[in-house]
Scaffold this motif. Structure first.
Motif, PDB file in Angstrom:
ATOM      1  N   UNK A 260      48.396  49.982  34.502  1.00 49.82           N
ATOM      2  CA  UNK A 260      49.592  50.796  34.521  1.00 49.82           C
ATOM      3  C   UNK A 260      50.742  49.904  34.973  1.00 49.82           C
ATOM      4  N   UNK A 261      51.887  50.051  34.338  1.00 51.73           N
ATOM      5  CA  UNK A 261      53.005  49.151  34.656  1.00 51.73           C
ATOM      6  C   UNK A 261      53.359  49.147  36.136  1.00 51.73           C
ATOM      7  N   UNK A 262      53.312  50.289  36.766  1.00 46.57           N
ATOM      8  CA  UNK A 262      53.763  50.399  38.151  1.00 46.57           C
ATOM      9  C   UNK A 262      52.826  49.725  39.150  1.00 46.57           C
ATOM     10  N   UNK A 263      51.624  49.332  38.716  1.00 45.70           N
ATOM     11  CA  UNK A 263      50.694  48.680  39.645  1.00 45.70           C
ATOM     12  C   UNK A 263      50.478  47.211  39.302  1.00 45.70           C
ATOM     13  N   UNK A 264      51.068  46.752  38.225  1.00 48.92           N
ATOM     14  CA  UNK A 264      50.903  45.350  37.827  1.00 48.92           C
ATOM     15  C   UNK A 264      51.406  44.436  38.946  1.00 48.92           C
ATOM     16  N   UNK A 265      50.597  43.412  39.234  1.00 53.70           N
ATOM     17  CA  UNK A 265      50.956  42.477  40.286  1.00 53.70           C
ATOM     18  C   UNK A 265      50.537  42.928  41.670  1.00 53.70           C
ATOM     19  N   UNK A 266      50.123  44.181  41.806  1.00 52.47           N
ATOM     20  CA  UNK A 266      49.696  44.693  43.123  1.00 52.47           C
ATOM     21  C   UNK A 266      48.214  45.063  43.129  1.00 52.47           C
ATOM     22  N   UNK A 267      47.731  45.575  42.031  1.00 53.41           N
ATOM     23  CA  UNK A 267      46.339  46.011  41.935  1.00 53.41           C
ATOM     24  C   UNK A 267      45.552  45.026  41.068  1.00 53.41           C
ATOM     25  N   UNK A 268      44.264  44.901  41.358  1.00 51.64           N
ATOM     26  CA  UNK A 268      43.397  44.053  40.552  1.00 51.64           C
ATOM     27  C   UNK A 268      42.061  44.759  40.353  1.00 51.64           C
ATOM     28  N   UNK A 269      41.671  44.924  39.099  1.00 54.02           N
ATOM     29  CA  UNK A 269      40.386  45.538  38.778  1.00 54.02           C
ATOM     30  C   UNK A 269      39.381  44.438  38.471  1.00 54.02           C
ATOM     31  N   UNK A 270      38.153  44.647  38.881  1.00 55.81           N
ATOM     32  CA  UNK A 270      37.083  43.708  38.594  1.00 55.81           C
ATOM     33  C   UNK A 270      35.783  44.486  38.464  1.00 55.81           C
ATOM     34  N   UNK A 271      34.762  43.827  37.954  1.00 54.21           N
ATOM     35  CA  UNK A 271      33.469  44.505  37.806  1.00 54.21           C
ATOM     36  C   UNK A 271      32.346  43.511  38.018  1.00 54.21           C
ATOM     37  N   UNK A 272      31.217  44.074  38.397  1.00 54.51           N
ATOM     38  CA  UNK A 272      29.975  43.323  38.499  1.00 54.51           C
ATOM     39  C   UNK A 272      29.015  44.003  37.529  1.00 54.51           C
ATOM     40  N   UNK A 273      28.833  43.411  36.366  1.00 59.10           N
ATOM     41  CA  UNK A 273      28.035  44.055  35.329  1.00 59.10           C
ATOM     42  C   UNK A 273      26.542  44.027  35.635  1.00 59.10           C
ATOM     43  N   UNK A 274      26.130  43.176  36.540  1.00 52.62           N
ATOM     44  CA  UNK A 274      24.714  43.165  36.941  1.00 52.62           C
ATOM     45  C   UNK A 274      24.437  44.358  37.854  1.00 52.62           C
ATOM     46  N   UNK A 275      25.357  44.607  38.764  1.00 57.41           N
ATOM     47  CA  UNK A 275      25.202  45.711  39.708  1.00 57.41           C
ATOM     48  C   UNK A 275      25.769  47.019  39.168  1.00 57.41           C
ATOM     49  N   UNK A 276      26.398  46.977  37.990  1.00 57.15           N
ATOM     50  CA  UNK A 276      27.019  48.176  37.409  1.00 57.15           C
ATOM     51  C   UNK A 276      28.064  48.771  38.345  1.00 57.15           C
ATOM     52  N   UNK A 277      28.933  47.900  38.814  1.00 56.64           N
ATOM     53  CA  UNK A 277      29.971  48.347  39.728  1.00 56.64           C
ATOM     54  C   UNK A 277      31.342  47.926  39.216  1.00 56.64           C
TER      55      UNK A 277
END
Length: 119
Positions: free
Chosen positions: A59-76
């Motif tokens: 979302x534009x309003x969170x760019x530069x402040x939020x970071x999404x990541x995942x662990x596909x082995x742990x399904x998180x």
């Protein structure tokens, strides 16, 4: 399939929180994972997504402040939220497109976790 989100809380403006979401159950795989939020009196909005290859969108309003990541082995899936603002206050939901049968994906939602940012 169940999604369990946690990590919300109360934080002062400028602070940080890290949300986590764990997928459990029997399935073949998860393609897209994401976070949505819903503030009181407002529609649910997409905050961030990440696909299996690691491509992200925000979302534009969170760019530069939020970071999404995942662990596909742990399904998180995770959402690191920095420089939080009062307008980020909402219930945050995780979401995943899960392949429960080989020929079809279904969308699942977590239960939501409250994030409150005080000014």
């Amino acid at each position: 399939v169940q999604l369990q989100a946690y990590g919300g809380g109360l934080v002062q403006a400028g602070g940080s929180l890290r949300l986590s979401c764990a997928a459990s159950g029997r399935f073949y795989g998860i393609s897209l994972m994401g976070w949505y939020r819903q503030a009181p009196g407002k529609q649910r909005e997409l905050v961030a997504t990440i696909n299996y290859g690691g491509t992200v969108a925000y979302l534009d309003s969170v760019k530069g402040r939020f970071a999404i990541s995942r662990d596909s082995v742990k399904n998180m899936v995770y959402l690191q939220m920095n420089s939080l603002k009062p307008e980020d206050t909402a219930v945050y939901f995780c979401n995943a497109n899960v392949r429960v049968v080989l020929t079809r994906e279904s969308t699942y939602w977590g239960q939501g976790t409250q994030v409150t940012v005080s000014s």
